[in-house]
Design a protein around this motif. Sequence first.
Motif, PDB file in Angstrom:
ATOM      1  N   LEU A 185      50.263 -15.899  -8.390  1.00  0.00           N
ATOM      2  CA  LEU A 185      50.791 -14.614  -8.844  1.00  0.00           C
ATOM      3  C   LEU A 185      49.916 -13.471  -8.332  1.00  0.00           C
ATOM      4  O   LEU A 185      48.964 -13.038  -8.984  1.00  0.00           O
ATOM      5  CB  LEU A 185      50.884 -14.584 -10.365  1.00  0.00           C
ATOM      6  N   GLY A 186      50.208 -13.018  -7.142  1.00  0.00           N
ATOM      7  CA  GLY A 186      49.506 -11.879  -6.586  1.00  0.00           C
ATOM      8  C   GLY A 186      48.115 -12.165  -6.065  1.00  0.00           C
ATOM      9  O   GLY A 186      47.343 -11.230  -5.842  1.00  0.00           O
ATOM     10  N   VAL A 187      47.769 -13.431  -5.852  1.00  0.00           N
ATOM     11  CA  VAL A 187      46.416 -13.751  -5.381  1.00  0.00           C
ATOM     12  C   VAL A 187      46.229 -13.410  -3.911  1.00  0.00           C
ATOM     13  O   VAL A 187      45.093 -13.315  -3.421  1.00  0.00           O
ATOM     14  CB  VAL A 187      46.061 -15.228  -5.650  1.00  0.00           C
ATOM     15  N   ALA A 188      47.327 -13.231  -3.186  1.00  0.00           N
ATOM     16  CA  ALA A 188      47.307 -12.688  -1.817  1.00  0.00           C
ATOM     17  C   ALA A 188      46.386 -13.445  -0.866  1.00  0.00           C
ATOM     18  O   ALA A 188      45.724 -12.853  -0.020  1.00  0.00           O
ATOM     19  CB  ALA A 188      46.918 -11.205  -1.865  1.00  0.00           C
ATOM     20  N   GLY A 189      46.329 -14.769  -1.030  1.00  0.00           N
ATOM     21  CA  GLY A 189      45.557 -15.587  -0.109  1.00  0.00           C
ATOM     22  C   GLY A 189      44.055 -15.549  -0.315  1.00  0.00           C
ATOM     23  O   GLY A 189      43.307 -16.139   0.469  1.00  0.00           O
ATOM     24  N   HIS A 190      43.586 -14.881  -1.344  1.00  0.00           N
ATOM     25  CA  HIS A 190      42.147 -14.801  -1.602  1.00  0.00           C
ATOM     26  C   HIS A 190      41.644 -16.092  -2.264  1.00  0.00           C
ATOM     27  O   HIS A 190      42.425 -16.899  -2.786  1.00  0.00           O
ATOM     28  CB  HIS A 190      41.845 -13.616  -2.521  1.00  0.00           C
ATOM     29  N   SER A 191      40.345 -16.252  -2.256  1.00  0.00           N
ATOM     30  CA  SER A 191      39.730 -17.382  -2.956  1.00  0.00           C
ATOM     31  C   SER A 191      38.531 -16.873  -3.745  1.00  0.00           C
ATOM     32  O   SER A 191      37.900 -15.870  -3.375  1.00  0.00           O
ATOM     33  CB  SER A 191      39.293 -18.471  -1.970  1.00  0.00           C
ATOM     34  N   TRP A 192      38.232 -17.590  -4.827  1.00  0.00           N
ATOM     35  CA  TRP A 192      37.157 -17.197  -5.732  1.00  0.00           C
ATOM     36  C   TRP A 192      36.374 -18.458  -6.096  1.00  0.00           C
ATOM     37  O   TRP A 192      36.702 -19.160  -7.067  1.00  0.00           O
ATOM     38  CB  TRP A 192      37.734 -16.528  -6.979  1.00  0.00           C
ATOM     39  N   PRO A 193      35.335 -18.796  -5.315  1.00  0.00           N
ATOM     40  CA  PRO A 193      34.610 -20.061  -5.516  1.00  0.00           C
ATOM     41  C   PRO A 193      33.958 -20.210  -6.885  1.00  0.00           C
ATOM     42  O   PRO A 193      33.930 -21.310  -7.444  1.00  0.00           O
ATOM     43  CB  PRO A 193      33.570 -20.061  -4.386  1.00  0.00           C
ATOM     44  N   MET A 194      33.423 -19.131  -7.442  1.00  0.00           N
ATOM     45  CA  MET A 194      32.801 -19.247  -8.763  1.00  0.00           C
ATOM     46  C   MET A 194      33.858 -19.539  -9.824  1.00  0.00           C
ATOM     47  O   MET A 194      33.628 -20.346 -10.740  1.00  0.00           O
ATOM     48  CB  MET A 194      32.050 -17.955  -9.110  1.00  0.00           C
ATOM     49  N   ILE A 195      35.003 -18.906  -9.707  1.00  0.00           N
ATOM     50  CA  ILE A 195      36.082 -19.177 -10.660  1.00  0.00           C
ATOM     51  C   ILE A 195      36.522 -20.631 -10.555  1.00  0.00           C
ATOM     52  O   ILE A 195      36.745 -21.297 -11.580  1.00  0.00           O
ATOM     53  CB  ILE A 195      37.269 -18.224 -10.417  1.00  0.00           C
ATOM     54  N   ASP A 196      36.660 -21.138  -9.349  1.00  0.00           N
ATOM     55  CA  ASP A 196      37.061 -22.538  -9.166  1.00  0.00           C
ATOM     56  C   ASP A 196      36.072 -23.476  -9.848  1.00  0.00           C
ATOM     57  O   ASP A 196      36.474 -24.431 -10.536  1.00  0.00           O
ATOM     58  CB  ASP A 196      37.158 -22.876  -7.676  1.00  0.00           C
TER      59      ASP A 196
END
Length: 219
Positions: A185-196
């Motif tokens: 939902l609107g993540v636009a291809g970004h990644s967030w390693p700490m969140i993962d």
Amino acid sequence: MGLVIHHLENSRSFRIVWLLNELGLPYDIKTYPRVNNKAPAEFKKLNDLGKAPILEDTLEDGSTMQVLESGNIAEYLLEKAGVKVSADERMWVHFSEGTMILHALAITYARWSLTDLPADQPALDKCEAFMSQNVVNDLNYVERSLLKANPNHKPDDPLFLVGGKLSVADVMMAFSVEFTMKKNLGVAGHSWPMIDRWLEGLSRRPAYVNAQLQAPHNL
């Protein structure tokens, strides 16, 4: 009868079951499978709002009361368990519902209302691209907050939003973030390693695992 959580399948009520397990409070659970991806009539009869989660508590005089809204239920349970909530923790409780999930659901509702109309696909794409700015900003904020809250973390260390330990902040925010990311939902291809890493660590907690057995959610 004590505490009864009315759990709608694949809904935000999962985190209330999780919190109950973390707090060690005794409770009963009544699960309502969705019908055509919606709450069944039996659930909607519980009160005029008809939204999950719904917590029922039996009072000392034998009467029962309903507690509604995820953040309100969480704070009610924490008070019942004698757990003090800090200002930072309370901020995340409200951020989870008032900001994070709000921005994600805006995109969800746009998809629901426009995707059946092929002629409106360009409008949907433009709308989603505009709204994704808020989602990305929210997730960037969570990512930075995790970095600040866990400055000396090692690769295998569990991550938490406040105070180096699990709190209601993690319980409330995890569902909102997971819902947003898994539904794209609107993540636009970004990644967030700490969140993962944060979500993965939380999912291994015994209370989370037990809640998943009692109230499985598949986003």
